[in-house]
Design an enzyme around this catalytic site. Sequence first.
Site, PDB file in Angstrom:
ATOM      1  N   TRP A  99      34.443  39.029  40.657  1.00 16.12           N
ATOM      2  CA  TRP A  99      32.833  38.900  40.829  1.00 16.12           C
ATOM      3  C   TRP A  99      32.310  40.181  41.418  1.00 16.12           C
ATOM      4  CZ3 TRP A  99      34.726  34.916  44.524  1.00 16.12           C
ATOM      5  CH2 TRP A  99      34.974  33.616  44.032  1.00 16.12           C
ATOM      6  N   VAL A 102      32.638  40.663  45.402  1.00 15.55           N
ATOM      7  CA  VAL A 102      33.799  40.847  46.052  1.00 15.55           C
ATOM      8  C   VAL A 102      34.763  41.841  45.251  1.00 15.55           C
ATOM      9  CG1 VAL A 102      35.976  39.413  46.779  1.00 15.55           C
ATOM     10  CG2 VAL A 102      33.901  38.584  46.635  1.00 15.55           C
ATOM     11  N   CYS A 103      35.283  41.629  44.083  1.00 16.20           N
ATOM     12  CA  CYS A 103      36.307  42.182  43.295  1.00 16.20           C
ATOM     13  C   CYS A 103      35.705  43.690  42.746  1.00 16.20           C
ATOM     14  CB  CYS A 103      36.799  41.713  42.002  1.00 16.20           C
ATOM     15  SG  CYS A 103      37.387  39.855  42.346  1.00 16.20           S
ATOM     16  N   LEU A 104      34.275  43.856  42.573  1.00 14.79           N
ATOM     17  CA  LEU A 104      33.664  44.972  42.365  1.00 14.79           C
ATOM     18  C   LEU A 104      33.362  45.849  43.767  1.00 14.79           C
ATOM     19  CD1 LEU A 104      32.558  47.269  40.389  1.00 14.79           C
ATOM     20  CD2 LEU A 104      30.372  45.768  40.353  1.00 14.79           C
TER      21      LEU A 104
END
Length: 196
Positions: A99, A102-104
């Site tokens: 997402w 978060v992950c980015l």
Amino acid sequence: MLIDFQPGQYATVGSVSREEIDLGVVTLAKLAHTYDIPTVVSTVAVGMGVNAPTVPQIMNELPGVDQIDRTGVNAWEDPEFRAAIEATGRRKIIMAGLWTEVCLAFPALDMIEAGYEIYPVADAVGGVSQVTNDRAFDRMIQAGAHPTTALALGCELMRNWARPGTDDFRRIFNWYFHQQRSLGLLDAKILPSVGR
């Protein structure tokens, strides 16, 4: 960097359709392969049996690129991932991930703090909701990130229609607009194919 483009992540994105994400991220993968841009792909929890690997439509565009699996949420905190980024020798990093919030955003923020120039690709990502996606971009921009889009990145890489190798970009460009038309995102009468 392409982070966590896995079926489970796609299933929980609410800010944009999977088809629109794929249009952006597959365009990125095509550009990376065409312009020999070192590419690091990461997944989370595949080895734990929790998630599936990166979706094939992305990996099919990146022959020879391995996926780095992690257990942590923030890819930058994973030693193997960090070593792969450092091994490229690049300080300007183009990023996409699921997402957005978060992950980015988490690795983008840490990498900016570590002195990297970060270019998140806005049309190749998605958040749990529009609000979470937008606030993540606000946060990254405030920290110094430079958002772009897949097509804008392609134009920056190509730079001049008379440059050698432009036919490679033209093929990606035409593929992009064909896909956009088939998804109903662009009126077929608006833009014909470019050149050859």
